[in-house]
Design an enzyme around this catalytic site. Structure first.
Site, PDB file in Angstrom:
ATOM      1  CG  MET A  86      25.614  73.282  36.673  1.00 51.39           C
ATOM      2  SD  MET A  86      26.439  72.543  35.262  1.00 51.39           S
ATOM      3  CE  MET A  86      25.143  72.620  34.041  1.00 51.39           C
ATOM      4  CB  CYS A  87      30.879  75.626  36.603  1.00 51.56           C
ATOM      5  SG  CYS A  87      30.322  77.334  36.498  1.00 51.56           S
ATOM      6  N   GLY A  88      31.388  72.848  35.550  1.00 51.18           N
ATOM      7  CA  GLY A  88      32.207  71.694  35.842  1.00 51.18           C
ATOM      8  C   GLY A  88      33.558  72.202  36.284  1.00 51.18           C
TER       9      GLY A  88
END
Length: 542
Positions: free
Chosen positions: A1-3
């Protein structure tokens, strides 16, 4: 999961305004991925492109710091989970223990192109990719739209980001119906933005034909023997839900659908539980702390997910059941706390060897108002309705995971949070579905059209918001009911095989296959619980 974040602006733009946008979005982007954060700025002809990326490591033997760059100058920001990826000959090429999915996707984007690569991928994602050779900026999300991605485009600038701020006006959730591209050298970004619609004839991704139909589907009416069967159950049971469920077990077509749903949903939960590192968010090495949590109202959706997750989480690790209650008349005895405790007792009885951490997250009126003003309104933006606020607050506090466990202060160490989103839209879980059928004189085509509308609408109305809210705490949201195979299977059924919500069967007929799955799995109480919206008593607290 990333921004992930990209701001492209021409030489005609106000650089101070561009920097202000970067500064504004930097903090919420970092919160989504606390394991790493990196900024990259590239100048190309008369345009400047600034990338921000943060990472919460969930796949691969080692973490891949983003933005990723290769020897040709290509850049990738990838926020997603690849659960399967086929090669050009349709053979499976993604190994669960191999390098990170972002590295695999990056290689394929550079070698085969974006559109050819995406048609071979199953799993939730959003991405931004810069092809330096063609000077094309690509971005978009998976066809179900499970991850957040926002966009604001003007003639001189393009902003694409996982999360924004209410001070940034006119930003919108990117539709899941298209992948987008832009020639970064064009004089007018708005006119140069191109849409690439998903092609329904992609056999590799079965959800596309069901999820993006060319025209609304029509339902044939249920055969007379089916109508008679359900009527006989209603007459025999006389309103007793336990008797109804027992009688429904003799209906072979329903049981066949339940068997298939069980297979697909079990596999979906397995892949979402097992695809993560062997340490929790608080540790740096292998540990026995909780790594998997569930947003747990105690309803049928979250309870079934919890039971299936139990099969794949090691018994040495607890599972956190995150149950939120907002202060009501100076107590927290709201309906979802009561159903949560009831379903906990069933799970404990069925799985006594499992440590179930029932985390009571009690939110005072004061804390609700403080966090709503300070954080939540920005995270749910650009959605701003009362319902968005209500649901956003409930999920935000649940995902924070801070409460009490057996009367002691406790904060969840889960890296992955499982959510039951999508079950109602796919399986007709709400009173409004029964109302539509009644008002349309049992026209099942009208109900099917409503269900299809809701499924197509949840990326814009729910999924982006929920992804932003959960990931604001550095946790990864995963939605087993929205796995491609589950969605394709359920959308392929007539609406009357997904729910039988005529008045005679009351609430038992709503989500019928899921209720029967729960019943056959031993969840006798949870299978008969009435459906309520996910608000955890918030409506009564404001």
């Amino acid at each position: 999961m990333c921004g992930i974040f990209c701001l492209l602006y021409s030489s005609n733009s106000d650089e101070s305004k561009a920097q202000s946008i970067i500064d504004t979005c930097s903090s919420p982007i970092q919160r989504r991925g606390p394991d790493s954060f990196k900024q990259l700025t590239i100048s190309e002809d008369c345009a400047t492109c600034t990338f921000l990326a943060s990472v919460r490591w969930t796949q691969g033997a080692n973490m891949s710091v983003q933005p990723l760059e290769d020897s040709e100058g290509n850049v990738l920001l990838w926020n997603g989970d690849v659960y399967s990826m086929t090669s050009e000959d349709n053979s499976l090429s993604k190994e669960p223990s191999s390098e990170s999915d972002s590295a695999q996707v990056f290689c394929r984007f550079s070698k085969f192109g974006v559109l050819k690569t995406l048609k071979h991928i199953q799993g939730p994602y959003s991405f931004i990719f810069l092809n330096r050779k063609t000077k094309q900026l690509w971005f978009g999300k998976d066809p179900i739209g499970r991850h957040s991605l926002l966009m604001k485009c003007t003639s001189t600038s393009l902003l694409v980001t996982s999360v924004a701020h209410k001070s940034i006006s006119n930003i919108e959730e990117i539709p899941s119906t298209h992948i987008y591209s832009l020639d970064i050298t064009c004089a007018d970004f708005q006119s140069g933005l191109k849409e690439h619609k998903w092609k329904r004839n992609i056999s590799i991704c079965p959800v596309l034909k069901a999820y993006h139909p060319k025209t609304p589907s029509k339902d044939i009416p249920p055969p007379e023997e089916v109508t008679s069967f359900y009527q006989n159950i209603a007459n025999t049971a006389q309103g007793d839900k336990q008797t109804m469920m027992t009688l429904l077990e003799s209906y072979q077509p329903l049981c066949d659908n339940v068997t298939r749903l069980t297979e697909l949903l079990t596999k979906s939960v397995e892949s979402r539980v097992r695809t993560q590192p062997t340490h929790c968010i608080h540790c740096q090495t292998v540990c026995s702390h909780c790594k998997t949590g569930i947003l747990f109202s105690g309803g049928i959706d979250s309870t079934v997910i919890a039971l299936l997750a139990h099969r794949y989480v090691p018994l040495t690790e607890p599972i956190d059941l995150l149950n939120v209650a907002f202060e009501k008349n100076q107590n927290y005895n709201v309906p979802d706390r009561i159903t949560g405790q009831s379903s906990l007792r069933e799970l404990t009885s069925l799985c006594p060897e499992r440590q179930w951490n029932f985390v009571e997250i009690n939110i005072t009126r004061k804390e609700l108002e403080e966090e709503r003003s300070k954080n939540i309104k920005d995270v749910i933006y650009p959605l701003e309705t009362v319902l968005d606020d209500s649901l956003g607050c409930a999920v935000w506090f649940a995902a924070r995971g801070r409460g009490t466990l057996q009367s002691c202060d406790y904060t969840s160490s889960a890296r992955i949070l499982l959510l039951g989103m999508g079950a109602d839209e796919l399986l007709g879980g709400y009173t409004r579905h029964r109302t539509i059928l009644r008002h349309c004189s049992n026209d099942w085509t009208a109900l099917r059209a409503q269900l299809e509308h809701e499924v197509l609408n949840i990326p814009r109305r729910n999924l982006g918001r929920d992804n932003r809210v959960v990931c604001d705490h550095g946790r990864q949201s995963r939605t087993p009911f929205l796995d491609e195979t589950v969605v394709a299977f359920l959308l392929g059924l007539p609406s009357w095989q997904r729910c039988w919500i005529t008045e005679d069967l009351q609430q038992v007929g709503g989500q019928a296959p899921l209720r029967m799955l729960a019943w056959k799995s031993g969840l006798k109480v949870a299978s008969n619980l009435p459906k309520r919206a996910l608000q955890f008593g918030l409506k009564d607290s404001t």
